[in-house]
Design an enzyme around this catalytic site. Sequence first.
Site, PDB file in Angstrom:
ATOM      1  N   LYS A 131       0.819  -1.164   0.190  1.00 28.85           N
ATOM      2  CA  LYS A 131      -0.097   0.047   0.008  1.00 28.85           C
ATOM      3  C   LYS A 131       0.849   1.407  -0.056  1.00 28.85           C
ATOM      4  O   LYS A 131       0.632   2.293  -0.802  1.00 28.85           O
ATOM      5  CB  LYS A 131      -0.928   0.014   1.319  1.00 28.85           C
ATOM      6  CG  LYS A 131      -1.633   1.442   1.466  1.00 28.85           C
ATOM      7  CD  LYS A 131      -2.415   1.297   2.699  1.00 28.85           C
ATOM      8  CE  LYS A 131      -1.828   1.596   4.072  1.00 28.85           C
ATOM      9  NZ  LYS A 131      -1.437   3.025   4.306  1.00 28.85           N
ATOM     10  N   ASN A 132       1.934   1.367   0.814  1.00 27.77           N
ATOM     11  CA  ASN A 132       2.733   2.613   0.950  1.00 27.77           C
ATOM     12  C   ASN A 132       3.594   2.830  -0.104  1.00 27.77           C
ATOM     13  O   ASN A 132       4.459   3.656  -0.275  1.00 27.77           O
ATOM     14  CB  ASN A 132       3.162   2.528   2.575  1.00 27.77           C
ATOM     15  CG  ASN A 132       2.165   2.714   3.541  1.00 27.77           C
ATOM     16  OD1 ASN A 132       1.227   3.191   3.144  1.00 27.77           O
ATOM     17  ND2 ASN A 132       2.574   2.523   4.647  1.00 27.77           N
ATOM     18  N   CYS A 150      -5.314  13.010  12.122  1.00 30.81           N
ATOM     19  CA  CYS A 150      -5.654  11.386  11.869  1.00 30.81           C
ATOM     20  C   CYS A 150      -5.507  10.907  13.449  1.00 30.81           C
ATOM     21  O   CYS A 150      -5.135  11.273  14.436  1.00 30.81           O
ATOM     22  CB  CYS A 150      -4.524  10.684  11.146  1.00 30.81           C
ATOM     23  SG  CYS A 150      -4.409   9.186  11.222  1.00 30.81           S
ATOM     24  N   ARG A 191      -0.156  14.697  12.675  1.00 33.45           N
ATOM     25  CA  ARG A 191       0.356  14.445  11.479  1.00 33.45           C
ATOM     26  C   ARG A 191       0.716  15.830  10.631  1.00 33.45           C
ATOM     27  O   ARG A 191       0.107  15.896   9.573  1.00 33.45           O
ATOM     28  CB  ARG A 191      -0.254  13.167  10.534  1.00 33.45           C
ATOM     29  CG  ARG A 191      -0.288  12.134  11.401  1.00 33.45           C
ATOM     30  CD  ARG A 191      -0.986  10.874  10.681  1.00 33.45           C
ATOM     31  NE  ARG A 191      -0.012  10.318   9.812  1.00 33.45           N
ATOM     32  CZ  ARG A 191      -0.257   9.483   9.128  1.00 33.45           C
ATOM     33  NH1 ARG A 191      -1.677   8.648   9.162  1.00 33.45           N
ATOM     34  NH2 ARG A 191       0.770   8.951   8.143  1.00 33.45           N
ATOM     35  N   ARG A 226      -8.716  -0.238   4.172  1.00 34.35           N
ATOM     36  CA  ARG A 226      -7.866   0.676   3.900  1.00 34.35           C
ATOM     37  C   ARG A 226      -6.405   0.044   3.203  1.00 34.35           C
ATOM     38  O   ARG A 226      -5.860   0.272   2.346  1.00 34.35           O
ATOM     39  CB  ARG A 226      -7.409   1.966   4.768  1.00 34.35           C
ATOM     40  CG  ARG A 226      -8.630   2.592   5.070  1.00 34.35           C
ATOM     41  CD  ARG A 226      -8.382   3.809   6.079  1.00 34.35           C
ATOM     42  NE  ARG A 226      -7.894   4.845   5.022  1.00 34.35           N
ATOM     43  CZ  ARG A 226      -8.011   6.163   5.317  1.00 34.35           C
ATOM     44  NH1 ARG A 226      -8.565   6.465   6.421  1.00 34.35           N
ATOM     45  NH2 ARG A 226      -7.365   6.804   4.449  1.00 34.35           N
ATOM     46  N   ASP A 228       4.241   0.484  12.320  1.00 38.41           N
ATOM     47  CA  ASP A 228       3.043  -0.234  11.547  1.00 38.41           C
ATOM     48  C   ASP A 228       3.001  -1.623  11.754  1.00 38.41           C
ATOM     49  O   ASP A 228       2.049  -2.289  11.533  1.00 38.41           O
ATOM     50  CB  ASP A 228       2.929   0.067   9.944  1.00 38.41           C
ATOM     51  CG  ASP A 228       2.838   1.396   9.435  1.00 38.41           C
ATOM     52  OD1 ASP A 228       2.245   2.333  10.473  1.00 38.41           O
ATOM     53  OD2 ASP A 228       3.278   1.864   8.496  1.00 38.41           O
TER      54      ASP A 228
HETATM   55  N1  EPU Z   1       6.222  14.427  11.083  1.00 33.48           N
HETATM   56  C1  EPU Z   1       6.497  15.654  11.300  1.00 33.48           C
HETATM   57  N2  EPU Z   1       6.615  16.616  10.292  1.00 33.48           N
HETATM   58  C2  EPU Z   1       6.057  16.453   8.904  1.00 33.48           C
HETATM   59  C3  EPU Z   1       6.028  15.099   8.709  1.00 33.48           C
HETATM   60  C4  EPU Z   1       6.046  14.201   9.793  1.00 33.48           C
HETATM   61  O1  EPU Z   1       6.907  16.183  12.462  1.00 33.48           O
HETATM   62  O2  EPU Z   1       6.313  17.337   8.162  1.00 33.48           O
HETATM   63  C5  EPU Z   1       6.406  13.420  12.157  1.00 33.48           C
HETATM   64  C6  EPU Z   1       5.071  12.727  12.118  1.00 33.48           C
HETATM   65  O3  EPU Z   1       4.291  13.481  13.047  1.00 33.48           O
HETATM   66  C7  EPU Z   1       5.659  11.289  12.744  1.00 33.48           C
HETATM   67  C8  EPU Z   1       6.839  11.214  12.074  1.00 33.48           C
HETATM   68  O4  EPU Z   1       7.172  12.403  11.572  1.00 33.48           O
HETATM   69  O5  EPU Z   1       5.721  11.161  13.971  1.00 33.48           O
HETATM   70  C9  EPU Z   1       6.890  10.116  10.865  1.00 33.48           C
HETATM   71  O6  EPU Z   1       6.015  10.629  10.026  1.00 33.48           O
HETATM   72  P1  EPU Z   1       6.016  10.164   8.733  1.00 33.48           P
HETATM   73  O7  EPU Z   1       6.106  11.432   7.721  1.00 33.48           O
HETATM   74  O8  EPU Z   1       7.271   9.141   8.394  1.00 33.48           O
HETATM   75  O9  EPU Z   1       4.685   9.450   8.041  1.00 33.48           O
HETATM   76  P2  EPU Z   1       3.820   9.517   6.600  1.00 33.48           P
HETATM   77  O10 EPU Z   1       4.766   9.604   5.744  1.00 33.48           O
HETATM   78  O11 EPU Z   1       2.861  10.355   6.810  1.00 33.48           O
HETATM   79  C10 EPU Z   1       4.019   7.013   6.217  1.00 33.48           C
HETATM   80  C11 EPU Z   1       3.207   5.807   6.390  1.00 33.48           C
HETATM   81  C12 EPU Z   1       2.329   5.470   7.616  1.00 33.48           C
HETATM   82  C13 EPU Z   1       3.671   5.299   8.511  1.00 33.48           C
HETATM   83  C14 EPU Z   1       4.593   6.382   8.549  1.00 33.48           C
HETATM   84  C15 EPU Z   1       5.720   5.780   9.404  1.00 33.48           C
HETATM   85  C16 EPU Z   1       2.364   6.219   3.908  1.00 33.48           C
HETATM   86  C17 EPU Z   1       1.255   6.569   2.869  1.00 33.48           C
HETATM   87  N3  EPU Z   1       2.099   6.139   4.989  1.00 33.48           N
HETATM   88  O12 EPU Z   1       3.311   7.936   6.845  1.00 33.48           O
HETATM   89  O13 EPU Z   1       1.644   4.168   7.157  1.00 33.48           O
HETATM   90  O14 EPU Z   1       2.977   4.927   9.730  1.00 33.48           O
HETATM   91  O15 EPU Z   1       5.051   6.425   7.264  1.00 33.48           O
HETATM   92  O16 EPU Z   1       6.421   4.998   8.954  1.00 33.48           O
HETATM   93  O17 EPU Z   1       3.330   5.693   3.483  1.00 33.48           O
HETATM   94  C18 EPU Z   1      -0.121   2.562   7.732  1.00 33.48           C
HETATM   95  O18 EPU Z   1      -0.058   2.388   6.739  1.00 33.48           O
HETATM   96  O19 EPU Z   1      -0.824   2.346   8.649  1.00 33.48           O
HETATM   97  C19 EPU Z   1       0.441   3.892   8.079  1.00 33.48           C
HETATM   98  C20 EPU Z   1       0.046   5.027   8.861  1.00 33.48           C
END
Ligand code: EPU
Length: 430
Positions: A23-24, A117, A122, A399, A307
């Site tokens: 998915k990701n 979320c 996030r 999802r 995850d």
């Molecule tokens: N963060 C910030 N600022 C930002 C972005 C992120 O502080 O601008 C923080 C977040 O709050 C969090 C950490 O950095 O504490 C990591 O967040 P990240 O940006 O890596 O998460 P994401 O890219 O939004 C993806 C996956 C998530 C998975 C996370 C962490 C996708 C579509 N989603 O989210 O997947 O948990 O990386 O590995 O790739 C899931 O599949 O259940 C899921 C939530």
Amino acid sequence: MLQVARIIGGQTLRGTIQAAGSKNSSLPILAASLLTSGKVTLHGVPDLSDVRFMAEILRHQGAEVSNPKPGTWIICAQEITHRTPYDLVRKMRASICLLGALVGRLRHAEMAIPGGCVIGPRPIDLHLRGLEALGCEVKLEGGVIFVDATNAQGTTINMAGPMGSTVTGTANMVMAATTTPGITRIETAACEPEVGDLCTMLSKMGAKIRGHGTATIEVEGVAALHGCEHSVITDRIEVGTYLVAGAITNGDVTVAGANPAHLTAFLNKLQEAGVHVETGPDFIRAYGLPQHRVEIITEPYPGFPTDLQAQFMALQLLVPDRSVLTEKVYPHRFMHAAELQRMGADILVEGATATVQGGRPLSGAPVMASDLRASAALILAALAAKGETWVQRLYHLDRGYERFEERLTQLGAQIERLPADAMPKDIRED
Ligand code: EPU
């Protein structure tokens, strides 16, 4: 019509299943298809509500999107708009991946900010900071991000945030940089295999990318990208979930198509817990019950994945000892704990740490899924519990898990999906 899952615990899961596509990986890769007016053909894309939703957004942007056979999607984004309204993005946080694709293709983006979320705040500050560092003009007005990349120029960007790297933030920067003049060096880049998969796909489209899979990615801007054909990697989180299903039922589950290198931290912990693990180049087998307490700390890749934290917590419920799980990615991601307690689990959540006193008898109960991974964890616990569990809000599960109950049934689970009104009224939410 809302649906629920009804699980009768106590069956031993045995057999082999085929891993589905990630998915990701699929979500940013689908977004990346907007980077070209050429034809993009993707294979191995899982059939999930998030994928269908991303396809809907791509259509809104003006792309022609078709799904000629299961797993294959064809995208032709000849003329697209740079505007993405709130109405679309609010339903899926991963829609933020469009930002980098629109900037890379059109040099302009106007995108509503995706909402919050349940797994915790996030923010997208790192995405915006990265674009600014690249020389984009970034404005935020009325819940909409306006990006003008006319004067963007390759430079060094550090993507470090309070929790380390950002997965979709890195994906956005890479996509934006593919057509930005000069060399963009992304430091503290996310090393997740899904970011690597996106970079592989972008390279097939003509992008010049080095260093993906490491914390420094270099992108040399090119004038334009072309179409490509790409198969997405398999879903390491889904694989981990099925392995837990085997272990939690004292069973023996093999996932074919799994890449053990993507799950090293998780497999180490599974073994530390006493579960037997066998791996080959494209399969993972796990069998036997967990025996020992394990300490888990979730971290960005290659650390233990957030995850899989909820699913591992379910597994730790079986170990008659005290295990500790600490969340370093989403410190509040413990909503499943309260629902597991309804099944008899003894879990104490204090800040970003959950202490699990395992070995308590688990009994089926009506429970409520709060997010994707929490729903999987509740079903896993239900497989090991005595009696009947009803899991409500099953749309969270859909999802990210393709035909979950069907595939668990194939392994011997007793689980069925029913319309919500099949559930006894006195335990059903209305
Ligand atoms: N963060 C910030 N600022 C930002 C972005 C992120 O502080 O601008 C923080 C977040 O709050 C969090 C950490 O950095 O504490 C990591 O967040 P990240 O940006 O890596 O998460 P994401 O890219 O939004 C993806 C996956 C998530 C998975 C996370 C962490 C996708 C579509 N989603 O989210 O997947 O948990 O990386 O590995 O790739 C899931 O599949 O259940 C899921 C939530």
